[in-house]
Each structure stands twice: as structure tokens, then as C-alpha cells.
Design a protein around this motif. Structure first.
Motif, short mmCIF file in Angstrom:
data_model
loop_
_atom_site.label_atom_id
_atom_site.label_comp_id
_atom_site.label_asym_id
_atom_site.label_seq_id
_atom_site.Cartn_x
_atom_site.Cartn_y
_atom_site.Cartn_z
N SER A 184 5.24 -43.92 -5.17
CA SER A 184 5.41 -45.17 -5.91
C SER A 184 4.59 -45.16 -7.20
O SER A 184 5.02 -45.72 -8.21
N ILE A 185 3.43 -44.48 -7.17
CA ILE A 185 2.63 -44.39 -8.40
C ILE A 185 3.39 -43.59 -9.45
O ILE A 185 3.50 -43.99 -10.61
N THR B 141 6.23 -45.45 -10.91
CA THR B 141 5.79 -46.46 -11.87
C THR B 141 5.44 -45.81 -13.21
O THR B 141 5.79 -46.34 -14.27
N PHE B 142 4.77 -44.67 -13.17
CA PHE B 142 4.48 -43.96 -14.43
C PHE B 142 5.78 -43.59 -15.15
O PHE B 142 5.88 -43.72 -16.38
N PHE C 209 8.61 -45.11 -14.92
CA PHE C 209 9.17 -46.34 -15.46
C PHE C 209 8.45 -46.75 -16.75
O PHE C 209 9.09 -47.13 -17.74
N ILE C 210 7.11 -46.64 -16.75
CA ILE C 210 6.34 -46.98 -17.95
C ILE C 210 6.79 -46.09 -19.11
O ILE C 210 7.02 -46.56 -20.23
N LEU D 182 3.22 -54.10 -21.06
CA LEU D 182 4.05 -53.62 -19.95
C LEU D 182 3.31 -52.56 -19.14
O LEU D 182 3.31 -52.60 -17.90
N THR D 183 2.64 -51.65 -19.84
CA THR D 183 1.88 -50.61 -19.14
C THR D 183 0.81 -51.23 -18.26
O THR D 183 0.68 -50.89 -17.07
N ALA E 4 2.29 -53.08 -15.29
CA ALA E 4 2.81 -52.17 -14.26
C ALA E 4 1.67 -51.55 -13.47
O ALA E 4 1.72 -51.48 -12.23
N LEU F 211 0.56 -52.18 -9.40
CA LEU F 211 0.30 -51.13 -8.41
C LEU F 211 -0.99 -51.42 -7.66
O LEU F 211 -1.06 -51.32 -6.43
#
Lengths: 230, 252, 69
Positions: B102-103, B106-107, B109-110, C25-26, C29, C33
Motif C-alpha cells: 500500500s505504501i 501510494t508513492f 499514485f503521488i 497532495l503529496t 497522501a 498512510l
């Protein structure tokens, strides 16, 4: 010793080739359904893009490639399903035959009846848009080479999900990113031939990918089956 | 030396030792991340001069590029962890792999979202089928595939092994995907305005980038330890050391 | 840094929209987490305590029943 072993490997390989041919002959829907699915998918595109013959002539080979990728994705679900449900898969797991070889034989037969038939059908469909014979040849070659890799890589996805019920969409999700390179080179070969560029690079790459998947994917499939079936 | 490494490796492989050692590192990683992030952000947003071509819009690089690097790095870590878990049947390796997913997603996605935000002023569109962005998109699909596959199994041990195999297959495919996307993009001749953050960059621009990249690394390590510890506790519920730890914590 | 102008800094040379939204956004996000990680841990603790309380209550009830009979 090694000679004997290799002949026994070879005989089990041919044995499984025959077994799979026989099974497919008895379950012809496994051959026919992907062909129908392909025809339906490819006929959807003119409805959404319009019937301009010039446009269709350019994009039809690429559409055919997409439709074949989808058809193979849909057919993967049934690759190991019957063997798992009737218990033969578990027999292979405990037997002393090489599971990788069995998987290779199985997928070769599937390729012969799904991949090759799909490639022929795609060429017939594309002939109707009256593209040149040269391009049809490129399309056929790219499809023959590409479908081997597609089915072998897809086989890993099918092996990973064989214990899961209703795995159709799941296989599509996990296998789709792995299909992208083959789609790129396959459709790219035809697009380049239409643009009048050299297609050798793309076809060689497809052949390389096919050789790589024939070499490694059977081991991946057998490893996946061993680890997911308890 | 070799024996020491082996010992350490075995100790990290058991959830109990991992929990203890990770607990020691979490504050260090957290502080390193916070300090580097603040310094990097300050240098990147305030001190670094504006780019002569792209003006201030290039400051997106300081989140975009580290995130893109991390997305790849995390995937490789996952594949390594998955391989270790499959070969040596190590519990912690699978935990590291699954909590990383998931990490890493997310990266990814960023990287995609900031790339798109960067693309608007430089290309004029939110999305362009440019090689690096497209590879990043495929990477996101790979991450999604692993997470979906893992959650599809009811048996955790089978799920771990299946996800690990898919992860390894994916990591073998990443170079092929990258090469194919690059080849595909050469057909369209997309204008790559975004330059590679190579040595051509002046130090005042490059330093914040490296600091941010390092801070993202620490963030990953920090969060990975936190998440992996929780996962270890969840999986080892019932053993006495977990009971001791949980009972010592108060819940509001 | 003597000529630091705050409004100029916020304006980002006309790219404020893009620069600030991507940084925001960064951070959002990454923060999400962290929040999800902490929440997972809290849920684990809460579930554990609930379970232990329930089992303790059950034991008490059983003991009471046994003493009655």
C-alpha cells in the motif's frame, strides 16, 4: 541414465500433448468461445468509432490485437479449472512427472487451438477492410509470436488463481500489466508496417519474448501451482 | 562478520525480535524523515532558484521525482522480500512485502498525480502518453494486482505466497515494460519537456532533490516498521509476548 | 534571503495552483498512510482488550454458575 530420463520426459510431454488435444476435442466450447468473443469484441469497435473505411483500415489491426488480448484473458479462467476440479492437478503435484513440462504441453495445445485460430480469424477480419497482403503477413506473424507469450504469461495468472472461485476478473487484473509489452510490440509491428517502416525490430522482440516465456513461464506456472494448492 | 550478518538476519526474521528492533529504529527514522523533509522542502521551495525554462513550476520535481523513485524502489524491495519469504519461509519477509504494497501504491499514485499536475503547465494537458508516466501507470496496475490477489485468498499463507510469486514475475517484467513503453513512445515522438534530473542540474537545485529523496526513503522505512509491527502483532495474537505488549498499552 | 517576499513565494511565479496542489497532495497522501497505520494499530488493541474482557466475563459467569450448582 540421462538419456533414459530425457526420453521419459519426452514421452510424458507427448502423452500430455495427446491428452490435452483429446480433452479440447471433447470440450470444443473452449476453442469456439474465444473465437466468438473475439468476433463480438472486434465488431463493437466500428459501432463506437464509426464506419469510415479509411479510418478502419488503419486501426483495424490494432483493434484486432486488443480483441485477441481480451479473448485470451477471458479464456485463461478455464485453463486449469477442470484439472483442478476433477483432481488431476493434485495428482500431477504428487506425481513424479515434471509439472513444468505438463504445463508447457497444455499451453502449447491451447495455443494451437486458441492462439493460431484467433490469429487466422483476425487476419480474415482484417482482410475485409482491404489492407495490403504485406500488412496481413506482419499481423499474422506478430499474432502467432505474441499469443504464445500471452498464453504462457497468462498461464501464471491462471495458476495463481486456480483455487479461487469466480477468478475471471481477478486474472484480468493481475495479468493485464504483464500483457502490455506484448500488446505494444504486436500492435506496434502492424502500425509500423502500415506507416511503411521496418517491422523487423518488433517481430524479433516478440520472438525473443516468446522464447523467454517458453523457457521460464512453465517453471513459474508449476511453482505457482505448487504454492497455491495445499 | 558473515556470522554476525547471519545472526542479525535470523533475529530479524522472527516477529518477536523484529518487533523489538523495529521499535528501536522507528523514532530515529521518524526524526530523520521529518528533519530531511523540512530542510528539503525549505531548500526546494524557497532557496532553489527558479528554472530558466519552466519558472517555478519545476518545484514539483521535489515531490514528483522522489515519489517515482520510491515507487520503483518499494516494488523491488517487495520482490526481494517475497523471494526471501518463498525460499526461507520467513514470516517477517512476507509481512514486509504485504505492508509495503500500500505504501508503494501510494508513492506511485503521488508520482502520477504530481506528474499530471506538472504536465498541465508544461505540456498544456493533464495527461500525455509519455514514456515515464506510462510506465508509472503500468506500475500502479502491478501494485493493484498484487493487493487484489492478496485479498482474494481466505488462507493468509496461500495469499502471501501467491502475492510473492506475482511480485517476482512483475519485477522481471518491469525492464521489459519500460523498454516496450520507450519503444512505443518513439513512434509518437512525444515532446519530453521534463528533463532528467541529471548532473546538468546546478547544485542548488539538485541538493533539495536528493534531500527529499532521502527523506522519502526514511518515511518508507519508518512507516514500514510501524505497519509491519502491527501486522506482526496481528498474526502472532495468542502468543505470550504479544499479550504482554498489548496489555502494557492503554486504550482510550 | 534578505529579499524574501512572502506573497511572491505564495504566488510561485504564476504556477501556485500546480506547485501547491502537488505538494499538498503529496503531504495528504503520506499523512493518510500514517493515519491508516495508526488506526489499524488502535483497532488491534481495542479488539484485543474487548476479547480479553469478554473472555474474563465469561469465566466469571462460568465460575458463578459452578458455585451455584
Amino acid at each position: 541414465m540421462t538419456a533414459k530420463q530425457s526420453t521419459s520426459h519426452f514421452s510424458s510431454f507427448t502423452l500430455f500433448l495427446r491428452r490435452e488435444c483429446f480433452l479440447l476435442w471433447n470440450n470444443q466450447e473452449n476453442v469456439i468461445q474465444p473465437l466468438f468473443f473475439f468476433l463480438i469484441t472486434i465488431s463493437l469497435f466500428p459501432f463506437s468509432l464509426g464506419s469510415d473505411p479509411e479510418l478502419l483500415k488503419i486501426i483495424m489491426p490494432s483493434i484486432a490485437w486488443v480483441a485477441i488480448v481480451l479473448a485470451i484473458m477471458m479464456s485463461l479462467n478455464s485453463l486449469f479449472r477442470d484439472d483442478f476440479e476433477d483432481g488431476s492437478l493434485e495428482q500431477w503435484l504428487i506425481g513424479n512427472r515434471s509439472l513444468a513440462l505438463i504445463a508447457l504441453a497444455k499451453i502449447m495445445v491451447y495455443w494451437l487451438f486458441n492462439g493460431v485460430f484467433l490469429a487466422i480469424l483476425a487476419c480474415i477480419v482484417c482482410l475485409s477492410t482491404n489492407i495490403s497482403f504485406e500488412q496481413i503477413k506482419v499481423l499474422f506473424a506478430s499474432l502467432l509470436l505474441g499469443t504464445i507469450s500471452l498464453q504462457l504469461i497468462g498461464g501464471i495468472g491462471a495458476a495463481l488463481t486456480v483455487t479461487i472461485q469466480r477468478s475471471g476478473l481477478l486474472i484480468a487484473i493481475i495479468v493485464m500489466p504483464l500483457f502490455i509489452p506484448i500488446l505494444i510490440f504486436g500492435a506496434g509491428a502492424v502500425t509500423r508496417s502500415i506507416a511503411g517502416e521496418s517491422v523487423a525490430g518488433a517481430l524479433y522482440t516478440l520472438a525473443t519474448l516468446a522464447v523467454l516465456s517458453i523457457t521460464f513461464a512453465p517453471f513459474g506456472i508449476s511453482f505457482a501451482l505448487r504454492n497455491t494448492i495445499e | 562478520m558473515w556470522q554476525a550478518i547471519k545472526n542479525f538476519y535470523h533475529r530479524m526474521g522472527t516477529p518477536r525480535e523484529f518487533y523489538r528492533i523495529a521499535g528501536y529504529w522507528i523514532p530515529i527514522f521518524g526524526v530523520c524523515f521529518a528533519v530531511l523533509f523540512i530542510v528539503g522542502a525549505y531548500l526546494g521551495l524557497v532557496v532553489a532558484p527558479a528554472d530558466y525554462q519552466q519558472g517555478d513550476s519545476f518545484r514539483i520535481i521535489y515531490v514528483h521525482v522522489p515519489a517515482a523513485w520510491m515507487s520503483l524502489f518499494v516494488y523491488v524491495v517487495m520482490a526481494f522480500a517475497g523471494a526471501i519469504g518463498l525460499i526461507w519461509r520467513m514470516k517477517m519477509a512476507f509481512i514486509v512485502m504485504i505492508t509495503s504494497a500500500s505504501i508503494g501504491a501510494t508513492f506511485t499514485f503521488i508520482a502520477l498525480a504530481t506528474g499530471s499536475l506538472w504536465g498541465k503547465p508544461t505540456w498544456g494537458t493533464w495527461w500525455q502518453w509519455e514514456a515515464r508516466l506510462t510506465s508509472e501507470l503500468v506500475l500502479l496496475f502491478l501494485y493493484i494486482g498484487i493487493m487484489v490477489l492478496y485479498s482474494a485468498f481466505t488462507e493468509r499463507k496461500t495469499a502471501e505466497k501467491a502475492a510473492a510469486i506475482l511480485c517476482i514475475v512483475g519485477v522481471i517484467n518491469i525492464p521489459i515494460i519500460h523498454y516496450s513503453v520507450e519503444w512505443w513512445n518513439s513512434l509518437h515522438q512525444g515532446s519530453t519537456v521534463i528533463r532528467e534530473g541529471g548532473p546538468a542540474m546546478p547544485a542548488s537545485m539538485l541538493t533539495p532533490l536528493l534531500l527529499m529523496a532521502l527523506s522519502f526513503q526514511f518515511f518508507y522505512g519508518w512507516l514500514l516498521f510501524i505497519k509491519a509491527r502491527t501486522q506482526a502483532l496481528t498474526q502472532e495474537q495468542g502468543s505470550s509476548w504479544v499479550k504482554q505488549i498489548i496489555e502494557s498499552k492503554q486504550v482510550k | 534571503m534578505n529579499d524574501f517576499n512572502f506573497s511572491e513565494f505564495i504566488a510561485m511565479g504564476g504556477y501556485a495552483k500546480y506547485v501547491w496542489s502537488s505538494w499538498a497532495l503529496t503531504i495528504i497522501a503520506m499523512a493518510s498512510l500514517v493515519v491508516s497505520a495508526i488506526r489499524k494499530r488502535k483497532i488491534l488493541y481495542r479488539q484485543y482488550h474487548q476479547q480479553t474482557q469478554q473472555s474474563a466475563a465469561r469465566k466469571q459467569r462460568l465460575a458463578r454458575q459452578q458455585s451455584k450448582s
